[in-house]
Design a protein around this motif. Structure first.
Motif, PDB file in Angstrom:
ATOM      1  N   VAL A  53      35.329  47.780  71.714  1.00 35.58           N
ATOM      2  CA  VAL A  53      35.665  49.180  71.964  1.00 35.58           C
ATOM      3  C   VAL A  53      34.515  50.079  71.536  1.00 35.58           C
ATOM      4  N   LEU A  54      34.237  51.107  72.340  1.00 35.44           N
ATOM      5  CA  LEU A  54      33.225  52.108  72.014  1.00 35.44           C
ATOM      6  C   LEU A  54      33.917  53.418  71.664  1.00 35.44           C
ATOM      7  N   ASP A  55      33.730  53.886  70.438  1.00 27.01           N
ATOM      8  CA  ASP A  55      34.184  55.213  70.033  1.00 27.01           C
ATOM      9  C   ASP A  55      32.966  56.120  70.145  1.00 27.01           C
ATOM     10  N   CYS A  56      32.951  56.943  71.178  1.00 26.58           N
ATOM     11  CA  CYS A  56      31.741  57.698  71.529  1.00 26.58           C
ATOM     12  C   CYS A  56      31.523  58.935  70.680  1.00 26.58           C
ATOM     13  N   THR A  57      32.555  59.360  69.953  1.00 33.00           N
ATOM     14  CA  THR A  57      32.477  60.551  69.110  1.00 33.00           C
ATOM     15  C   THR A  57      33.129  60.195  67.773  1.00 33.00           C
ATOM     16  N   LEU A  58      32.447  59.424  66.990  1.00 36.88           N
ATOM     17  CA  LEU A  58      33.042  58.778  65.824  1.00 36.88           C
ATOM     18  C   LEU A  58      33.607  59.772  64.809  1.00 36.88           C
TER      19      LEU A  58
END
Length: 303
Positions: free
Chosen positions: A26-31
């Motif tokens: 999973v990519l969390d683009c705005t951590l």
């Protein structure tokens, strides 16, 4: 400020639509502070992997502390505008991208740092950059843009009713160096009658025009609309078949872009829409999390 305190917006809805399961990438683009990431990491387990992306190095430092007990995470200091390049590297490393999350806009971490200049509530420099490595600041915009360009910026990014009046007053009052100077100029540019109606007994805060202009300047400073467009197209391209994307937006300009990109990708046979209309937070959540009041969630699945 306690950096460890962070309430993720629409958490249950994010998890319901993203459906992270054991072994997922999973990519969390705005951590941000890592509120969503923490819960996603639990669900994907040690066999899965989470990539936490943020353009703001200070946010990354806070997230690293908040997520220090999680081993299956890679932190990336980058703008999700470059998501296609990031995603391609992830695909080489992991073989798939099962989920992508974008929680857009301004975080509470930014507001609580007066030296960043994001909020009219605190005295600070007119900065507003998510990534201090970039050159353009909000001060550059208000001090150099023409009246016409400022008016267009305020009208486009915040639908400001008094855009021309505010732009003209800013041009007359500049140069600006602080948030309080700009706030005073905006308030003075609003016609007297609306100002009087707003300043009724018991009402707190500034006139809404101040908030809207600050929003527009932040969007322009960080090229948020352009970044979102690039990021969304990159997400569609790197997401694996069956993978899901969830996007939370906070104003109509953002939501319209998400809606249009998802719609076009559906027409091209790339995405299946999982939300016909954007989902909003219920009254219970908005009562405890102010940021959730304007949140709109859209989700889609890669075909």
């Amino acid at each position: 400020m306690n950096n460890n305190v962070h309430i993720p917006v629409l958490l249950h809805q994010v998890l319901a639509f993203l459906k992270p399961t054991s072994g997922d990438v999973v990519l969390d683009c705005t951590l941000g502070a890592g509120g969503h990431a923490k819960e996603i990491a639990k669900l994907i387990g040690p066999n899965g992997h989470l990539y936490g992306i943020d353009a703001d190095e200070r946010n990354l430092s806070i997230a690293k502390e908040n997520l220090k007990d999680i081993s299956n995470i890679t932190f990336i200091h980058d703008n999700f505008e470059n998501l296609e390049e990031i995603g391609e590297r992830v695909l080489k490393e992991r073989g798939a991208v099962h989920g992508i999350l974008m929680d857009l806009g301004l975080s509470s971490l930014h507001i609580d740092q007066p030296e960043r200049g994001f909020s009219h509530r605190f005295e600070g420099p007119l900065d507003m950059r998510f990534d201090p490595r970039q050159n353009l600041t909000a001060a550059d915009i208000v001090n150099t843009y023409s009246i016409k360009d400022l008016q267009e910026l305020f009208s486009t990014y915040s639908q400001e009713r008094y855009a021309h009046r505010i732009a003209k007053r800013i041009a007359d009052d500049r140069p600006f160096t602080t948030t309080s100077e700009l706030k005073s100029s905006i308030e003075a540019s609003v016609p007297l009658a609306p100002r009087r109606r707003w300043r009724i007994p018991g009402r707190k805060g500034v006139h809404p025009s101040v908030t809207r202009v600050f929003q527009a300047l932040r969007i322009a400073t960080n090229r948020e609309i352009e970044v979102l467009g690039h990021g969304l197209h990159g997400a569609v391209n790197v997401l694996s078949p069956g993978g899901r994307i969830v996007v939370i937006s906070y104003h109509s300009v953002e939501d319209r872009i998400v809606k249009n990109v998802f719609r076009d990708a559906k027409k091209e046979g790339q995405l299946e829409l999982l939300t016909k209309k954007p989902l909003e937070a219920d009254t219970e959540e908005t009562a405890t999390n102010v940021r959730a009041r304007s949140a709109k969630l859209r989700a889609a699945r890669k075909v």
